[in-house]
Design a protein around this motif. Structure first.
Motif, PDB file in Angstrom:
ATOM      1  N   ARG A 211       0.848  -1.195   0.000  1.00 58.49           N
ATOM      2  CA  ARG A 211       0.000   0.000   0.000  1.00 58.49           C
ATOM      3  C   ARG A 211       0.884   1.246   0.000  1.00 58.49           C
ATOM      4  O   ARG A 211       1.960   1.260   0.579  1.00 58.49           O
ATOM      5  CB  ARG A 211      -0.911   0.014   1.224  1.00 58.49           C
ATOM      6  CG  ARG A 211      -2.029  -1.034   1.206  1.00 58.49           C
ATOM      7  CD  ARG A 211      -2.892  -0.904   2.450  1.00 58.49           C
ATOM      8  NE  ARG A 211      -3.586   0.381   2.477  1.00 58.49           N
ATOM      9  CZ  ARG A 211      -4.857   0.565   2.109  1.00 58.49           C
ATOM     10  NH1 ARG A 211      -5.574  -0.470   1.679  1.00 58.49           N
ATOM     11  NH2 ARG A 211      -5.412   1.750   2.180  1.00 58.49           N
ATOM     12  N   ALA A 212       0.397   2.265  -0.648  1.00 62.80           N
ATOM     13  CA  ALA A 212       1.146   3.519  -0.696  1.00 62.80           C
ATOM     14  C   ALA A 212       1.281   4.135   0.689  1.00 62.80           C
ATOM     15  O   ALA A 212       2.260   4.832   0.976  1.00 62.80           O
ATOM     16  CB  ALA A 212       0.471   4.504  -1.658  1.00 62.80           C
ATOM     17  N   ASP A 213       0.280   3.905   1.562  1.00 63.80           N
ATOM     18  CA  ASP A 213       0.339   4.456   2.920  1.00 63.80           C
ATOM     19  C   ASP A 213       0.976   3.494   3.919  1.00 63.80           C
ATOM     20  O   ASP A 213       0.955   3.746   5.125  1.00 63.80           O
ATOM     21  CB  ASP A 213      -1.071   4.834   3.386  1.00 63.80           C
ATOM     22  CG  ASP A 213      -2.048   3.660   3.300  1.00 63.80           C
ATOM     23  OD1 ASP A 213      -1.585   2.526   3.075  1.00 63.80           O
ATOM     24  OD2 ASP A 213      -3.259   3.885   3.451  1.00 63.80           O
ATOM     25  N   SER A 214       1.546   2.368   3.441  1.00 65.37           N
ATOM     26  CA  SER A 214       2.269   1.382   4.253  1.00 65.37           C
ATOM     27  C   SER A 214       1.402   0.702   5.309  1.00 65.37           C
ATOM     28  O   SER A 214       1.923   0.116   6.249  1.00 65.37           O
ATOM     29  CB  SER A 214       3.489   2.026   4.943  1.00 65.37           C
ATOM     30  OG  SER A 214       4.391   2.514   3.978  1.00 65.37           O
ATOM     31  N   LEU A 215       0.081   0.753   5.158  1.00 67.05           N
ATOM     32  CA  LEU A 215      -0.795   0.054   6.083  1.00 67.05           C
ATOM     33  C   LEU A 215      -0.942  -1.398   5.653  1.00 67.05           C
ATOM     34  O   LEU A 215      -0.609  -1.784   4.533  1.00 67.05           O
ATOM     35  CB  LEU A 215      -2.173   0.734   6.118  1.00 67.05           C
ATOM     36  CG  LEU A 215      -2.193   2.169   6.671  1.00 67.05           C
ATOM     37  CD1 LEU A 215      -3.613   2.732   6.602  1.00 67.05           C
ATOM     38  CD2 LEU A 215      -1.656   2.218   8.102  1.00 67.05           C
ATOM     39  N   GLY A 216      -1.452  -2.200   6.560  1.00 68.23           N
ATOM     40  CA  GLY A 216      -1.633  -3.595   6.253  1.00 68.23           C
ATOM     41  C   GLY A 216      -2.821  -3.838   5.338  1.00 68.23           C
ATOM     42  O   GLY A 216      -3.718  -2.988   5.209  1.00 68.23           O
ATOM     43  N   PHE A 217      -2.841  -5.010   4.730  1.00 70.41           N
ATOM     44  CA  PHE A 217      -3.922  -5.358   3.810  1.00 70.41           C
ATOM     45  C   PHE A 217      -3.985  -6.871   3.675  1.00 70.41           C
ATOM     46  O   PHE A 217      -3.039  -7.578   4.024  1.00 70.41           O
ATOM     47  CB  PHE A 217      -3.706  -4.708   2.438  1.00 70.41           C
ATOM     48  CG  PHE A 217      -2.423  -5.111   1.775  1.00 70.41           C
ATOM     49  CD1 PHE A 217      -2.383  -6.164   0.868  1.00 70.41           C
ATOM     50  CD2 PHE A 217      -1.224  -4.438   2.048  1.00 70.41           C
ATOM     51  CE1 PHE A 217      -1.201  -6.539   0.243  1.00 70.41           C
ATOM     52  CE2 PHE A 217      -0.040  -4.813   1.435  1.00 70.41           C
ATOM     53  CZ  PHE A 217      -0.016  -5.871   0.533  1.00 70.41           C
ATOM     54  N   SER A 218      -5.127  -7.349   3.136  1.00 69.17           N
ATOM     55  CA  SER A 218      -5.276  -8.773   2.825  1.00 69.17           C
ATOM     56  C   SER A 218      -5.094  -8.962   1.333  1.00 69.17           C
ATOM     57  O   SER A 218      -5.401  -8.065   0.531  1.00 69.17           O
ATOM     58  CB  SER A 218      -6.646  -9.282   3.281  1.00 69.17           C
ATOM     59  OG  SER A 218      -7.692  -8.636   2.544  1.00 69.17           O
ATOM     60  N   LEU A 219      -4.618 -10.146   0.976  1.00 69.18           N
ATOM     61  CA  LEU A 219      -4.300 -10.400  -0.427  1.00 69.18           C
ATOM     62  C   LEU A 219      -4.724 -11.814  -0.789  1.00 69.18           C
ATOM     63  O   LEU A 219      -4.349 -12.771  -0.111  1.00 69.18           O
ATOM     64  CB  LEU A 219      -2.786 -10.229  -0.671  1.00 69.18           C
ATOM     65  CG  LEU A 219      -2.267 -10.501  -2.076  1.00 69.18           C
ATOM     66  CD1 LEU A 219      -2.809  -9.478  -3.065  1.00 69.18           C
ATOM     67  CD2 LEU A 219      -0.746 -10.485  -2.091  1.00 69.18           C
TER      68      LEU A 219
END
Length: 785
Positions: A211-219
């Motif tokens: 993410r551009a904001d360096s937050l976590g995400f699911s993939l």
């Protein structure tokens, strides 16, 4: 009243505190400064020889360690009052650098331990609790990768982030270029980047997503190949086979293994330059966020001999954890505990901590971490704990009989292994239960290990061995006939296998060496002799160590701390002489602080390199090479020049020995009639009265001794032997004589009411072989068999 005779076959079995009727004939009431030798008989102990002055002062509890690097390089290391110094055997202090300070030394000196391996001396403070450093394995910001495993015609590929499809591609039905995995990856990455909130980059057929904001995400991913065309992961995947051949440098992922089993997990990291080719390699790493390093300030330090001859005392470069988590590759058990001993065994550095024994990796003394979490290698560290009904805090480890003997306060354990010491092939078994004094570290001597036991105000010594016939472990008390002989607590044991000899140092008699001389012929102990070697009054022995047949002593005296040595080798004589000049703190003219010859008035002034406690007790003896006959005692005039004592000798004395006399004193046990016992052996017959008339003492190569006979409540009669026999070919004027023969002296007293002592308080040798006695025997009854 018949005349009877008896004999003492030899004088080599030292002191016995048993009742006189139970002693061997060859055991004495007391033996001070006598050396019991099965070859030479009872001789005067070797003299201490001055080597060098080390330092002006040291406390009694200073820790002293001797480094025996080779015959040319030997050093004395002293730790005291938060400081550490190194001296060569020449007395010259070596430079010690402290790049990390001296904080590790700031504890009681009695708590130190050391072991030397080549140019490294590992230095242990037993009062320091080992801790982990706050350093952790660095992790990475939230990220994921999608690996295009295969491409095919007319297939749909979709990447989903946080439940929303962010990229989708349907490949061509006819264009072969469009189904290449790298082309699919590039097209999907371009679509992701068009969103603006996500950043994607391509490495071969792998898409790196964040993410551009360096937050976590699911993939997650989908494809029309049964979800086998795309493989995605963020921080975890189930098998190593899921990993792509190429990824972004430093990408970290956990291989989860079997679901629900935390012990088969491991972490890997992509190293782009690992293979040297287009593709990198996945290397196993420690779990991100895990503490991976020991606090070096709490671990044993190293004293390193540098190439320029100086030393460096510093924190060691302990290896960091490189694989696994706290579950799969746990910390060594010494973390959070104190280390009680440090040793070297089978090419591994070892620690003892609480109830555990911990070994480094094989041949890697600074690494106590497993190499991999996926397998247990033979070279991995070993961490094993005792199993016993009693609390068994381990104190010492001693290599013994191709295994490792471990001592707790009440129990002994044997660490067994095969030909190779490995984690899977090691065992720790309880073998014996003997109470042990933890103050002095046990010492190995060939097929034996000697250790101390506490007896209230006294100390006993046991001899640990494996019985050759029963193959069982045992420990005989070699002080059972002298249970109250070694006063206080023993703080040091040292042994010489060359001379079959053990020396014990007590914290009560600091000027005394307790000497155990033994000899075994097969399974039979022929000699078991305890005696005392006393140095000069006021001496404080800080340490003793055998190097081959030489005993090295560190002795504190009123004017400083000195290095002395005793040559125990049998049959040694001084160069050009038929004997050894027996003077303690002995020097030659080359070691004198100063020697000046004044032609007018034809005198030589000599200044010693030390201050004797009694200047008048010094004896100066001519040695070969000068104009004075060797062995002659030189009269002197004692002069105080305001700073030092000067010894003025008549003439030009160029070759001499100088030192302090010490006294050999041997007290005989009462003479008894010994008869054959019905069950075998010999028994003392105490019936009747034995009025000893005279004795015949056999000697060899002797220059002087005297016999002091003291009947009860009567004056002492002194019978001197001067080494001169009228008519002997050895009796030459102007020279020192040593004779071999027999010396007859009168006693005329009851065997129970007389004290008979051999004394030699000169620089001349004495060697006593055996004694025959003659007595009047009166008995009122006859013993029936």
């Amino acid at each position: 009243m018949p005349v009877i005779s008896g004999s003492i076959p030899n004088l080599i079995n030292g002191v016995s505190q048993q009742p006189f009727a139970l002693r061997l004939a060859s055991q004495a009431e007391e033996q001070i400064n006598g050396f019991s030798s099965i070859v030479e008989g009872l001789t005067k102990r070797p003299p201490t020889r001055h080597v060098a002055k080390l330092i002006n002062s040291l406390p009694e509890n200073a820790h002293v360690h001797i480094i025996n690097r080779d015959a040319a390089e030997r050093y004395v290391v002293v730790a005291f009052n938060g400081d550490l110094r190194v001296y060569g055997f020449d007395g010259v202090e070596r430079t010690v650098n402290f790049p990390h300070g001296k904080g590790y030394l700031a504890n009681t000196s009695a708590s130190f331990g050391a072991v030397t391996v080549a140019d490294y001396t590992f230095f242990l403070n037993k009062d320091v609790t080992v801790a982990m450093s706050p350093e952790t394995k660095a992790g990475r910001p939230p990220e994921g990768i999608v690996f295009v495993r295969q491409g095919n015609y007319a297939c749909k590929y979709r990447i989903i982030v946080d439940g929303q499809a962010v990229a989708e591609k349907i490949t061509s039905q006819t264009d072969p270029n469009d189904i290449q995995s790298s082309k699919i990856a590039q097209d999907l990455a371009a679509i992701i980047n068009s969103w603006g909130s996500m950043v994607a980059s391509v490495i071969g057929s792998t898409i790196h997503i964040r993410r551009a904001d360096s937050l976590g995400f699911s993939l997650t991913t989908e494809d029309s190949l049964g979800d086998t065309g795309l493989v995605c992961m963020t921080k975890q995947t189930q098998t190593f086979a899921n990993l792509p051949a190429r990824a972004v440098q430093g990408y970290q992922v956990e291989i989860s293994g079997t679901p629900g089993n935390p012990y088969d997990n491991f972490w890997v990291e992509y190293d782009q330059a690992g293979s040297g080719g287009n593709n990198g390699v996945w290397r196993e790493i420690a779990a991100p966020g895990r503490q991976i390093a020991f606090d070096p300030a709490t671990m044993p330090h190293v004293l390193v001999r540098e190439a320029n001859g100086s030393f460096t005392f510093k924190q060691a470069d302990w290896e960091k954890c490189a694989a696994g988590s706290d579950e799969t590759t746990p910390r060594p058990s010494f973390v959070g505990q104190r280390i009680s001993d440090i040793f070297f065994y089978r090419n591994r550095l070892g620690f003892i901590s609480d109830e555990s024994v911990i070994f480094s990796r094989s041949a890697k003394f600074f690494n106590f971490w497993r190499e991999t979490a996926t397998d247990l290698l033979d070279t991995d560290p070993i961490d094993i704990t005792t199993s016993h009904v009693k609390v068994s805090i381990l104190r010492h480890a001693i290599p013994f009989n191709e295994s490792l003997l471990l001592f707790s306060d009440q129990t002994q354990f044997m660490l067994g292994a095969g030909e190779v010491l490995t984690p899977s092939g090691v065992s720790l078994d309880q073998v014996t239960e003997f109470e042990t004094s933890s103050r002095a570290k046990p010492v190995g001597a060939g097929q034996f290990v000697y250790f101390c036991t506490s007896r209230g105000e006294f100390t006993g010594v046991r001899e640990y061995y494996i019985d050759g016939s029963t193959k069982t472990n045992n420990a005989n008390d070699v002080t059972n006939h002298v249970p109250r002989y070694i006063r206080g607590k023993v703080f040091k044991l040292c042994a010489s296998t060359n001379e079959d000899m053990l020396v014990a140092l007590s914290d009560t008699d600091r000027d005394t060496l307790y000497v155990y001389k033994y000899y075994n012929s097969g399974q039979e102990k022929v000699q078991s002799s305890w005696s005392r070697w006393k140095l000069q009054p006021g001496d404080v022995i800080l340490n003793a160590e055998f190097i081959e047949s030489t005993l090295w002593l560190i002795v504190r005296r009123a004017d400083g701390v000195y290095l002395d040595r005793l040559n125990i080798e049998p049959g040694v004589t001084d160069p050009g002489m038929a004997f050894v000049v027996h003077l303690d703190r002995r020097i030659t003219e080359a070691q004198a602080e100063a020697r000046f010859y004044y032609p007018q008035p034809n005198v030589t002034h000599i200044v010693l390199p030390y201050v004797p406690p009694d200047p008048k007790a010094v004896v100066i003896v001519a040695r070969p090479g000068g104009s004075v006959p060797a062995g002659k005692v030189m009269p002197y005039k004692l002069i105080w020049n305001g700073a030092v004592w000067v010894y003025e000798v008549a003439g030009n004395l160029t070759h001499f020995y100088a030192g302090i006399t010490y006294e050999l004193r041997y007290t005989f046990s009462p003479f008894l009639i010994r008869e054959d016992a019905p069950g075998g052996g010999r028994v003392a017959n105490t019936e009747g009265r034995i009025q000893v008339r005279r004795c015949l003492l056999n000697y060899a190569e002797t220059g002087y001794f005297r016999v002091e006979v003291t009947p009860y409540r009567r004056e002492t009669q002194v019978y001197p032997f001067t080494g001169r026999i009228v008519g002997s070919g050895m009796n030459r004027l102007g020279q020192v004589n040593v004779e071999t023969g027999s010396f007859r002296f009168s006693v005329m007293a009851s065997n129970m009411n007389v004290k008979i002592e051999l004394v030699n308080d000169t620089h001349l040798p004495s060697r006593h072989l055996n004694l025959d006695w003659e007595a009047l025997y009166t008995v009122r009854t006859k013993r029936m068999q």
